[in-house]
Design an enzyme around this catalytic site. Structure first.
Site, PDB file in Angstrom:
ATOM      1  N   ASN A 105       0.873  -1.176   0.000  1.00 52.71           N
ATOM      2  CA  ASN A 105       0.000   0.000   0.000  1.00 52.71           C
ATOM      3  C   ASN A 105       0.912   1.229   0.000  1.00 52.71           C
ATOM      4  O   ASN A 105       1.514   1.554   1.021  1.00 52.71           O
ATOM      5  CB  ASN A 105      -0.896  -0.032   1.253  1.00 52.71           C
ATOM      6  CG  ASN A 105      -1.743   1.209   1.388  1.00 52.71           C
ATOM      7  OD1 ASN A 105      -1.790   2.049   0.480  1.00 52.71           O
ATOM      8  ND2 ASN A 105      -2.418   1.344   2.517  1.00 52.71           N
ATOM      9  N   SER A 156       3.703  -2.059  10.425  1.00 52.77           N
ATOM     10  CA  SER A 156       5.152  -2.153  10.662  1.00 52.77           C
ATOM     11  C   SER A 156       5.713  -3.543  10.343  1.00 52.77           C
ATOM     12  O   SER A 156       6.630  -4.018  11.010  1.00 52.77           O
ATOM     13  CB  SER A 156       5.498  -1.727  12.090  1.00 52.77           C
ATOM     14  OG  SER A 156       5.144  -0.366  12.293  1.00 52.77           O
ATOM     15  N   GLU A 173      -4.981  -5.004  10.564  1.00 52.70           N
ATOM     16  CA  GLU A 173      -3.991  -3.946  10.764  1.00 52.70           C
ATOM     17  C   GLU A 173      -4.276  -3.243  12.089  1.00 52.70           C
ATOM     18  O   GLU A 173      -5.086  -2.296  12.126  1.00 52.70           O
ATOM     19  CB  GLU A 173      -4.060  -2.932   9.620  1.00 52.70           C
ATOM     20  CG  GLU A 173      -3.773  -3.523   8.248  1.00 52.70           C
ATOM     21  CD  GLU A 173      -3.209  -2.478   7.290  1.00 52.70           C
ATOM     22  OE1 GLU A 173      -2.196  -2.779   6.658  1.00 52.70           O
ATOM     23  OE2 GLU A 173      -3.766  -1.366   7.198  1.00 52.70           O
ATOM     24  N   GLY A 207       2.800   2.307  10.863  1.00 57.13           N
ATOM     25  CA  GLY A 207       3.754   3.405  10.730  1.00 57.13           C
ATOM     26  C   GLY A 207       4.468   3.777  12.016  1.00 57.13           C
ATOM     27  O   GLY A 207       5.119   4.811  12.086  1.00 57.13           O
ATOM     28  N   LYS A 233       0.097   4.225  -0.192  1.00 53.02           N
ATOM     29  CA  LYS A 233      -0.550   5.390   0.457  1.00 53.02           C
ATOM     30  C   LYS A 233      -0.350   6.648  -0.404  1.00 53.02           C
ATOM     31  O   LYS A 233      -0.296   6.529  -1.629  1.00 53.02           O
ATOM     32  CB  LYS A 233      -0.029   5.555   1.886  1.00 53.02           C
ATOM     33  CG  LYS A 233      -0.158   4.248   2.684  1.00 53.02           C
ATOM     34  CD  LYS A 233       0.057   4.403   4.164  1.00 53.02           C
ATOM     35  CE  LYS A 233      -0.106   3.055   4.847  1.00 53.02           C
ATOM     36  NZ  LYS A 233      -0.023   3.136   6.299  1.00 53.02           N
TER      37      LYS A 233
HETATM   38  P1  13P Z   1       3.254   0.427   7.670  1.00 51.43           P
HETATM   39  O1  13P Z   1       3.780  -0.871   7.077  1.00 51.43           O
HETATM   40  O2  13P Z   1       3.961   1.620   7.151  1.00 51.43           O
HETATM   41  O3  13P Z   1       3.167   0.332   9.149  1.00 51.43           O
HETATM   42  O4  13P Z   1       1.734   0.571   7.128  1.00 51.43           O
HETATM   43  C1  13P Z   1       0.902  -0.519   7.180  1.00 51.43           C
HETATM   44  C2  13P Z   1      -0.344  -0.189   6.442  1.00 51.43           C
HETATM   45  O5  13P Z   1      -1.113   0.658   6.860  1.00 51.43           O
HETATM   46  C3  13P Z   1      -0.607  -0.894   5.178  1.00 51.43           C
HETATM   47  O6  13P Z   1      -1.884  -0.644   4.710  1.00 51.43           O
END
Ligand code: 13P
Length: 253
Positions: free
Chosen positions: A9, A215, A169, A175, A11
């Site tokens: 993802n 993470s 999640e 994050g 983002k």
């Molecule tokens: P991170 O891997 O950056 O923690 O994000 C996870 C996430 O939200 C994937 O959709």
């Protein structure tokens, strides 16, 4: 059949040129590398989806949208529908991400409409669920996740579940560098499978693919994926570096 999936993802990261470059790096990193039955997905920003899909054409890497609006077309300024995302090259849509729930006020009821809109296009849904830290600390996390699934997905017929992938999640892990332990991930994934089994029966639950996200990185992916109910990962930050993403894919193979 339960599947092994590693999805990135992206983002709101990478402009058009950077997105195409990253897709190209992933293509090169995976060239000649046996994927061992792992399905790889990337989810770029909408404006970059078509170019990324073109770059990945002819490879086994699938492209997902990060969201859609639940109407097919019409006067919804600034929105993108499932059929329009599909026409640009998306075969899947991520829905219910905690960032959408938190920053854009998306409710379970609205998400149920989005799920229907994606399935109506014969696309796949990667549906995100997860509790915030306070809910885990007060011991509500199983209940919270269960309710998210029931509210947004339990109106579906059993046949629709072949096109649903769930992604657990925990919001406190996204994050933050605070990954769920393999045990925490496993107990929640097993709980999720049980919730689905109680409604749809053993076969649907056994066949359901449940990803972990939060993470998850090149260092910890293997221990998370070693858990019997963790079928793969939804990766944020670590999916923005082709080498790390490749290591995570290899950890799932
Ligand atoms: P991170 O891997 O950056 O923690 O994000 C996870 C996430 O939200 C994937 O959709």
């Amino acid at each position: 059949m339960r599947r092994k999936i590693v999805a990135g993802n992206w983002k709101m990261n990478k402009n058009l040129q950077e997105s195409v470059a990253l897709a190209g790096e992933i293509k090169s990193a995976l060239a000649g590398c046996p994927l061992c039955g792992v399905e790889v997905v990337v989810a770029p920003v909408f404006t970059n989806l078509y170019a990324v899909a073109q770059e990945l054409k002819g490879t086994p890497v699938a492209v997902a949208a990060q969201n859609i609006y639940p109407k097919p077309s019409g006067a919804y300024t600034g929105e993108v529908s499932a059929p329009i995302a599909k026409s640009a090259g998306a075969s899947k849509v991520i829905l219910g991400h905690s960032e959408r729930r938190q920053y854009f006020g998306e409710t379970d009821e609205f998400l149920a409409e989005k799920v229907d809109a994606v399935l109506a296009e014969n696309m796949e849904v990667i549906f995100c669920i997860g509790e915030v830290l306070a809910q885990r600390e007060s011991g509500e996390h199983f209940q919270v996740v269960e309710q998210q699934i029931k509210n947004a997905l339990f109106h579906l017929p059993a046949s629709a579940w072949s096109r649903i992938v769930l992604a657990y999640e925990p919001v406190w892990a996204i994050g933050t560098g605070l990954t769920a332990t393999p045990e925490q991930a496993e107990e929640m994934h097993a709980h999720i499978r049980k919730v689905v089994e109680d409604k749809y029966g053993k076969q649907v639950a056994e066949d359901l693919t449940i990803l972990y996200g939060g993470s998850c990185n090149a260092k910890n992916a293997a221990t998370l994926f070693a858990q019997p109910d963790v079928d793969g990962g939804l990766i944020g930050g670590a999916s923005l570096k082709a080498e790390d993403f490749k290591t995570i894919i290899a950890a799932r193979a």
